[in-house]
Design an enzyme around this catalytic site. Structure first.
Site, PDB file in Angstrom:
ATOM      1  N   GLU A 155       0.635  -1.210  -0.028  1.00  0.00           N
ATOM      2  CA  GLU A 155      -0.061   0.119  -0.119  1.00  0.00           C
ATOM      3  C   GLU A 155       0.914   1.371  -0.030  1.00  0.00           C
ATOM      4  O   GLU A 155       0.907   2.176   0.969  1.00  0.00           O
ATOM      5  CB  GLU A 155      -1.162  -0.041   0.994  1.00  0.00           C
ATOM      6  CG  GLU A 155      -1.888  -1.364   1.124  1.00  0.00           C
ATOM      7  CD  GLU A 155      -3.051  -1.307   2.448  1.00  0.00           C
ATOM      8  OE1 GLU A 155      -3.065  -0.377   3.082  1.00  0.00           O
ATOM      9  OE2 GLU A 155      -3.999  -1.941   1.928  1.00  0.00           O
ATOM     10  N   GLU A 177      -5.334  -8.755  -0.439  1.00  0.00           N
ATOM     11  CA  GLU A 177      -5.806  -8.553   0.980  1.00  0.00           C
ATOM     12  C   GLU A 177      -7.728  -8.261   0.679  1.00  0.00           C
ATOM     13  O   GLU A 177      -8.119  -7.404   0.116  1.00  0.00           O
ATOM     14  CB  GLU A 177      -5.159  -7.158   1.569  1.00  0.00           C
ATOM     15  CG  GLU A 177      -4.311  -7.565   2.475  1.00  0.00           C
ATOM     16  CD  GLU A 177      -3.826  -6.240   3.343  1.00  0.00           C
ATOM     17  OE1 GLU A 177      -4.840  -5.278   3.415  1.00  0.00           O
ATOM     18  OE2 GLU A 177      -2.826  -5.951   3.411  1.00  0.00           O
TER      19      GLU A 177
HETATM   20  C1  BGC Z   1      -3.196  -3.059   5.640  1.00  0.00           C
HETATM   21  C2  BGC Z   1      -3.140  -3.692   6.911  1.00  0.00           C
HETATM   22  C3  BGC Z   1      -4.158  -3.439   8.012  1.00  0.00           C
HETATM   23  C4  BGC Z   1      -5.582  -3.607   7.160  1.00  0.00           C
HETATM   24  C5  BGC Z   1      -6.610  -3.260   7.922  1.00  0.00           C
HETATM   25  C6  BGC Z   1      -4.599  -2.848   5.128  1.00  0.00           C
HETATM   26  O1  BGC Z   1      -4.710  -1.745   4.450  1.00  0.00           O
HETATM   27  O2  BGC Z   1      -2.282  -3.545   4.673  1.00  0.00           O
HETATM   28  O3  BGC Z   1      -1.904  -3.498   7.761  1.00  0.00           O
HETATM   29  O4  BGC Z   1      -4.140  -3.927   9.059  1.00  0.00           O
HETATM   30  O5  BGC Z   1      -5.475  -2.802   6.163  1.00  0.00           O
HETATM   31  O6  BGC Z   1      -6.780  -2.060   8.291  1.00  0.00           O
END
Ligand code: BGC
Length: 448
Positions: free
Chosen positions: A163, A353
């Site tokens: 990110e 993610e």
């Molecule tokens: C990040 C994580 C974070 C997750 C939840 C993502 O944008 O990569 O490190 O814990 O969001 O907020």
């Protein structure tokens, strides 16, 4: 699902490892930020000195991961554990930890996806300007050389950054994450240095580890109009290009989005892009596009910039939520389709993610956690991915954030995203209902 599809789970070093100063590890900017935090700048002034204590518990943790059936795990390496001062002397104990960790994954049949940088810059490099210093390109390549040499024979999938919008715009621009610079012009210049470092390291990886693949896990929060007023609709393209499409465009098309460049030029924010940079970006496409997706954001026009930088809009909260999260699985469908179209289907896509957080989770009197909202959220989004696969788009994986509850940055222990509940006092791990759901989902969808 296709046979080579990755069903994964995620974490990152600072959020799970703990052992913040053990065995020679150097200080990172997140160590410093949390240790210095006052007045709940970090929830209850907490820190991740211990977090999930994974540094000491990785063996049991990974063994347990073997039982859910995932075939991939994305984790990150702490730069300061491997090179405590960011450059120079390498810490053998740090390397040993990651060798053991990766070996354990491989033993469980889990493909390691190694993120090289998930926001925890060595403090020593920040003291020299961090990403705003053009020397970062050289420091990054030094770090990359160590990682590629050490782990190249075991790791095929590499993610340079997690990110970039967060650690660049958030750290140097307008969010207030460390190093809390709050200067948008500096942020944009720092972002360009990070892009150069990324592309140089892609070249280096391909040279040092033939066949290995590298991408970036891009934070994608596509803006959508909050209402059907024309001014809200009209602001969306520029709102996207000046935010999350800024780096995405470089990955997908090898250049910054023109509309945003023009806007930044008008405001005197633009930095120099040399012919060398242009060729570097165009000629070295990434091997996959990583998409971190949680939701879209609804925007409404505001004639005044809301903060430094270009932000002529307000983000409007929406009512529909699961857990603590806004839900828009169509946003994921659309962004995958867009990435496939922008790259003419030539670059594979991985959802690096996706997950559902909540700020009120605890075990019930039977020691269980019934997180049906998380199950629903994951069902909706995994279905969106499946639909794209069925449409013939080259999507290669879906990673759930996160495997364990972990330290949620400035929100500390107050938010939980895990499939596994972690009691931070006792370090006891308890699978939530969503853990059992994902296990079954993988069983039903994985093609052996
Ligand atoms: C990040 C994580 C974070 C997750 C939840 C993502 O944008 O990569 O490190 O814990 O969001 O907020």
């Amino acid at each position: 699902m296709r046979k080579d599809f990755f069903f994964g789970v995620d974490t990152s070093a600072y959020q799970v490892e703990g052992a913040w100063n053990e065995d020679g590890k150097g200080e990172s900017i997140w160590d410093r930020f949390c240790h210095d935090a006052r007045d709940n700048k970090v929830y209850r002034n907490e820190n991740a000195d211990v977090a999930c204590d994974q540094y000491h518990r990785y063996k049991e943790d990974i063994e347990h991961m073997g039982t859910i059936g995932v075939n991939a795990h994305r984790f990150s390496v702490s730069w300061a554990r491997v090179i405590p001062s960011g450059t120079g002397k390498v810490n053998e104990a740090g390397l040993r930890y990651y060798h053991n960790f990766i070996d354990e994954l491989i033993k469980q049949g889990i493909e390691p996806f190694l993120t090289m940088y998930h926001w925890d810059l060595p403090q020593a490099l920040q003291d020299r300007g961090g990403w705003a210093n053009p020397d970062m390109v050289g420091w990054w390549l030094e770090y990359a050389t160590v990682l590629f040499r050490e782990f190249g024979s075991k790791v095929k999938y590499w993610i340079s950054y997690n990110e970039p919008c967060v650690f660049i715009m958030g750290g140097y621009g307008n969010i207030g994450f460390p190093p809390c610079m709050r200067n948008y012009k500096t942020a944009l210049a720092a972002g360009h240095i990070a892009m150069k470092a990324h592309f140089e390291s892609v070249k280096l990886l391909h040279k040092m580890v033939p066949g290995a693949k590298m991408g970036i896990a891009l934070d994608m929060v596509p803006r959508v109009p909050a209402t059907d007023k024309q001014e809200d609709i009209d602001i969306v393209p520029l709102a996207n290009d000046t935010a999350f499409y800024w780096f995405y465009n470089v990955m997908a098309k090898g250049e910054y989005p023109e509309r945003a460049v023009k806007e930044y030029e008008k405001r005197g924010y633009m930095f120099e892009i040399t012919d060398y940079d242009r060729a570097l970006f165009k000629n070295n496409p990434c091997d996959f596009i990583g998409i971190n997706y949680y939701s879209t954001a609804a925007v409404s026009y505001n004639p005044e910039p809301v903060t430094d930088g270009f932000l002529h809009y307000n983000i409007v909260p929406r009512a529909e939520k699961l857990g603590g999260m806004e839900v828009d699985p169509d946003g994921l469908r659309n962004i995958i389709r867009k990435a496939a179209a922008d790259t003419e289907g030539k670059i594979p896509i991985i959802v690096t993610e996706n997950g559902c957080g909540s700020d009120c989770e605890c075990l019930d009197e039977n020691g269980e956690l019934h997180d049906d909202y998380r199950i629903k959220y994951l069902q909706l989004h995994s279905q969106a991915v499946k639909d794209c696969v069925d449409e013939g788009i080259d999507v290669r994986g879906y990673f759930v954030w996160s495997y364990w509850d972990l330290f949620e940055w400035a929100l500390g222990s107050s938010w939980r995203f895990g499939l596994i509940y972690v009691d931070y006092e006792t370090q006891k791990r308890t699978p939530k209902d969503s853990w059992y759901w994902y296990k079954q989902y993988i069983k039903d969808n994985k093609v052996e």
